[in-house]
Enzyme design. Structure first.
Site, mmCIF file in Angstrom:
data_model
loop_
_atom_site.group_PDB
_atom_site.id
_atom_site.type_symbol
_atom_site.label_atom_id
_atom_site.label_comp_id
_atom_site.label_asym_id
_atom_site.label_seq_id
_atom_site.Cartn_x
_atom_site.Cartn_y
_atom_site.Cartn_z
ATOM 1 C CB ILE A 128 -0.980 -0.002 1.192
ATOM 2 C CG1 ILE A 128 -1.960 -1.164 1.025
ATOM 3 C CG2 ILE A 128 -1.715 1.331 1.309
ATOM 4 C CD1 ILE A 128 -2.872 -1.388 2.198
ATOM 5 C CG HIS A 129 4.401 1.496 -0.906
ATOM 6 N ND1 HIS A 129 5.381 0.898 -0.142
ATOM 7 C CD2 HIS A 129 4.336 0.761 -2.043
ATOM 8 C CE1 HIS A 129 5.880 -0.129 -0.787
ATOM 9 N NE2 HIS A 129 5.266 -0.245 -1.936
#
Length: 127
Positions: A95-96
Site C-alpha cells: 500500500i505504501h
C-alpha cells in the site's frame, strides 16, 4: 473464508502473491481459494497448476473481487480497482500509505480491512 489471488495489473509487474503450493496449503486448511486466470502465468505458474492444488480459477479479477472475502496481490491497488472493493473485505497488498494518499482514501471510504504486505514480514519495510 473465500480467499482470492488477483492478477496484478500494474504495468511491469509480473509476480504473483501466492504460488500453487501456497494456495494448496490454504485449501488444506479448509478455505475456498479462487485465482484469477493467468495470475501466475508470467511468474511461471499456469492455471492447471492452481487447479491441481484445489483452487477454482475464475476468468477475471472482477470475479475475484466480487466473490472473495479476502483478496491478495503484490502491488498497490490501482484506481480502476477502487470501485471493486466492498465493505468488510480483507485486502492484502503493498500500500505504501505515505506515497499513495488517493489509495488510502479509497480504502477508508470503502471500509475495507487492509494489511500492508511490506509491513507484515519480519524485517518491516524500508518505506
Amino acid at each position: 473464508m473465500k480467499f482470492g489471488v488477483l492478477k496484478d495489473i500494474k504495468v511491469g509487474e509480473y509476480r504473483v502473491i501466492a504460488t500453487p503450493a501456497e494456495v494448496g496449503a490454504i485449501v488444506g486448511d479448509g478455505h475456498e481459494v479462487y485465482v484469477a486466470s493467468n495470475a501466475g502465468y508470467a511468474a511461471g505458474f499456469d492455471d492447471a497448476e492452481y487447479a491441481a492444488a484445489g483452487v477454482t480459477v475464475l476468468a477475471t479479477n472482477e470475479e475475484i473481487w466480487a466473490t472473495c472475502d479476502f483478496v491478495a496481490k503484490v502491488k498497490e491497488i490501482e484506481p480502476s480497482e477502487y470501485d471493486l472493493m466492498r465493505e468488510g473485505q480483507y485486502i492484502y497488498t503493498c500500500i505504501h500509505p505515505a506515497g499513495h494518499r488517493e489509495e488510502v482514501d479509497a480504502l477508508l471510504e470503502k471500509k475495507v480491512i487492509s494489511i500492508t504486505a511490506e509491513d507484515s514480514h519480519r524485517y518491516g519495510s524500508p518505506n
